[in-house]
Design a protein around this motif. Sequence first.
Motif, PDB file in Angstrom:
ATOM      1  N   ARG A 161       0.846  -1.203   0.000  1.00 16.69           N
ATOM      2  CA  ARG A 161       0.000   0.000   0.000  1.00 16.69           C
ATOM      3  C   ARG A 161       0.878   1.248   0.000  1.00 16.69           C
ATOM      4  O   ARG A 161       1.851   1.308   0.769  1.00 16.69           O
ATOM      5  N   ALA A 177      -3.579  -3.360  -3.297  1.00 14.62           N
ATOM      6  CA  ALA A 177      -4.826  -2.868  -3.887  1.00 14.62           C
ATOM      7  C   ALA A 177      -4.492  -2.146  -5.182  1.00 14.62           C
ATOM      8  O   ALA A 177      -3.818  -1.116  -5.160  1.00 14.62           O
ATOM      9  N   SER A 231      -7.356  -6.036  -3.242  1.00 10.04           N
ATOM     10  CA  SER A 231      -8.437  -5.485  -4.043  1.00 10.04           C
ATOM     11  C   SER A 231      -7.916  -5.410  -5.473  1.00 10.04           C
ATOM     12  O   SER A 231      -7.021  -4.606  -5.778  1.00 10.04           O
ATOM     13  N   GLU A 281     -13.035  -0.130   2.991  1.00  6.88           N
ATOM     14  CA  GLU A 281     -12.255   0.956   2.392  1.00  6.88           C
ATOM     15  C   GLU A 281     -11.463   0.509   1.175  1.00  6.88           C
ATOM     16  O   GLU A 281     -10.967   1.344   0.408  1.00  6.88           O
ATOM     17  N   MET A 282     -11.337  -0.807   0.955  1.00  6.74           N
ATOM     18  CA  MET A 282     -10.642  -1.319  -0.214  1.00  6.74           C
ATOM     19  C   MET A 282     -11.605  -1.675  -1.339  1.00  6.74           C
ATOM     20  O   MET A 282     -11.185  -2.127  -2.395  1.00  6.74           O
ATOM     21  N   TYR A 305     -11.383  -8.210  -2.598  1.00  7.39           N
ATOM     22  CA  TYR A 305     -12.349  -7.524  -3.452  1.00  7.39           C
ATOM     23  C   TYR A 305     -11.920  -7.840  -4.880  1.00  7.39           C
ATOM     24  O   TYR A 305     -10.774  -7.580  -5.263  1.00  7.39           O
ATOM     25  N   CYS A 312     -12.562  -8.288   1.834  1.00  4.94           N
ATOM     26  CA  CYS A 312     -11.576  -7.373   2.396  1.00  4.94           C
ATOM     27  C   CYS A 312     -12.310  -6.180   2.999  1.00  4.94           C
ATOM     28  O   CYS A 312     -13.526  -6.021   2.819  1.00  4.94           O
TER      29      CYS A 312
END
Length: 268
Positions: A132, A153, A171, A209-210, A188, A206
Amino acid sequence: MASAGSQANAAAASQFWEYFQQQKTQIEQTADVQMIRDLDTALREALVYLPAYDQKQLAKEMESLRQLAKPSKQGFRFKSAKPKPADIISKETPTTPQTNTPVVQVSGKWVAPSLQADCELRDISHSIVDLRPSGSIRALNCHRLHNTIVIAAFDGSLTMRDSTNVLLIASVRQMRVENSTDISIHLYCSSRPVIEGSRGIQFAQCPAEMHRELPNLFDRVDDFNWLKRQQSPNWSIGVPLGDEFWSLINGPTKPHEALLRFLPLNKD
């Protein structure tokens, strides 16, 4: 009667055809070079389930899209991304991973590399790999990961091969697991995840927020080694990670051993 495997391939092929045509329309309107490269990568990954006719037709359409990136006789040249230094959190700092440089042979460390485009994690054990933010990644290939946590992500594809006892939080647009065991995936995914030659795979959502605006198909898994109508014994639905994990992973102390307790085979 068609087998469950052939039906899954047909459904995946139909979904990819629609996705390709949508992306093609946008590219023809914008001539976005990055979108062309992303679609080219997605097509190569989809060849495993596309029928021969679709492969031939989409290959022709892809070639016509590539021509949009060549506005002159000299040809278009992709801009090379400027490498960013990686932020490595460990007692012994390994070689800084650069753009497109594989992260390999890491053991017992917390690693936070800055990666872009097509990336690879290989031969990593007893480690935490936090990618991240990872929006610049286009494809992530994970090979021989053991007793490791990975967080990523990005709008692209993620493949895991020959791995055991891994906690993956991701994600992505496409997810594939091959020849792996005891993998906990908190996911995701805007397309159906695929597993092959694998067992003990758990899928859960997940964190919110992802998530993105597209539907999350994390639980619509295609097992290419299970041809029956009944639920495959090789994967199951798991429980989302709790507040304790997230307070540790996002906290300032980075407790390596405490986090590894959340690996599938390390749980109490």
